[in-house]
Design an enzyme around this catalytic site. Structure first.
Site: not given
Ligand code: PAF
Length: 286
Positions: A31, A33, A37
């Site tokens: 996460g 992000l 990513h």
């Protein structure tokens, strides 16, 4: 895009994709992000894979409780980003769903030796066992044909390649280049923990890499130049090494050709890493 919380639903979803003849592309994340990513999800889309993003802050790979507590989390922003990047599904399992016996140590640990011993392995005891254990579980549940990892975590990437080979998992491990901000700072979920001054100091990493990327150099020269650049920026250096890019062995005086510089250090209490290519000339006989 769908959101999945349970292992059962996640396993069924991936199995349905496979039986419909689709290529499942796994993008494992913790996460917080960012565009780094994003590059993994977009690459999966470009490859014709159906991207499944997992968001799980894995407690087993943190050897420091404070580091785990401080790890940034923003599920709403993560879901919006995943949708924009083209993810088909986002899996957000709870800690209890992934590790039902947590916080007690679970019985099964996956441990990759060799490539994990130095660098992050030395500075963060247990970290790579935690990563290897969780990614093995993600692979087992998802059954992806392709799995996407960023070069930012270069040692993690080397470890995952080893795991895939040694356990004959048969996946294609796709690596994507580091994404940098305009000022050169490598994107990292941890960057939000830095203030303006910390960010300025952290630019020492990309400055160090640029300083040795200009021409072929001896390994000794590379080590000295990057360490000086990091220290003069105010970074508390954890390591600054030049390694052979697959097995990550520190290179000796005879090495010639492409190698990888691995850097780590602490800025404002935040441990940061960066890496880049260099061309090495032999220093034998110097
Ligand atoms: O690179 C990361 O974000 C994590 O180490 C990973 C691969 C998602 C495993 O928790």
């Amino acid at each position: 895009m769908i959101q999945i919380h349970t292992i059962e639903e996640w396993r069924d979803y991936a199995a349905q994709l496979r039986s419909a003849g689709q290529t499942v592309g796994l993008v494992p994340t913790m996460g917080a992000l960012h565009e780094g990513h994003g590059s993994l999800v977009r690459r999966a889309v470009a490859d014709g894979a159906v991207p499944i993003v997992t968001i799980f802050v894995n407690p087993r790979q943190f050897n420091d409780a404070q580091d785990l507590a401080a790890y940034p989390r923003d599920e709403a922003a993560d879901l919006a980003n995943c949708e924009a990047w083209g993810a088909a599904a986002v899996v957000t399992p709870s800690v209890h769903e992934m590790w039902p016996t947590s916080p007690a140590t679970t019985a099964t640990t996956v441990s990759v030796t060799g490539v994990t011993e130095l660098f992050e392995g030395e500075g963060r005891p247990g970290h790579f066992d935690g990563v290897a254990s969780v990614v093995t579980k993600l692979f087992a549940i998802t059954g992806p044909a392709r799995a996407y990892f960023g070069e930012k975590d270069f040692q993690q990437l080397a470890m995952v390649r080893r795991l895939n080979e040694d356990l004959s998992l048969g996946m294609t491990i796709v690596s994507c280049p580091i994404v940098r901000d305009e000022d050169g700072l490598a994107l990292s979920s941890r960057n939000v923990q830095l203030d303006g001054e910390g960010r300025r100091v952290a630019l020492g990493f990309s400055r160090a890499l640029r300083a040795v990327a200009d021409r072929p150099r001896t390994a000794r020269d590379v080590r000295a130049v990057v360490r000086t650049a990091l220290e003069s920026s105010g970074i508390a250096v954890a390591y600054a090494e030049v390694v052979e890019p697959l097995l990550l062995d520190p290179i000796g005086n005879q090495h010639e050709g492409t190698a990888r510089v691995l850097l780590a250090g602490v800025v404002q209490g935040v441990r940061l890493i960066d890496n880049g290519d260099v061309t090495i000339v032999s220093s034998e006989g110097e």
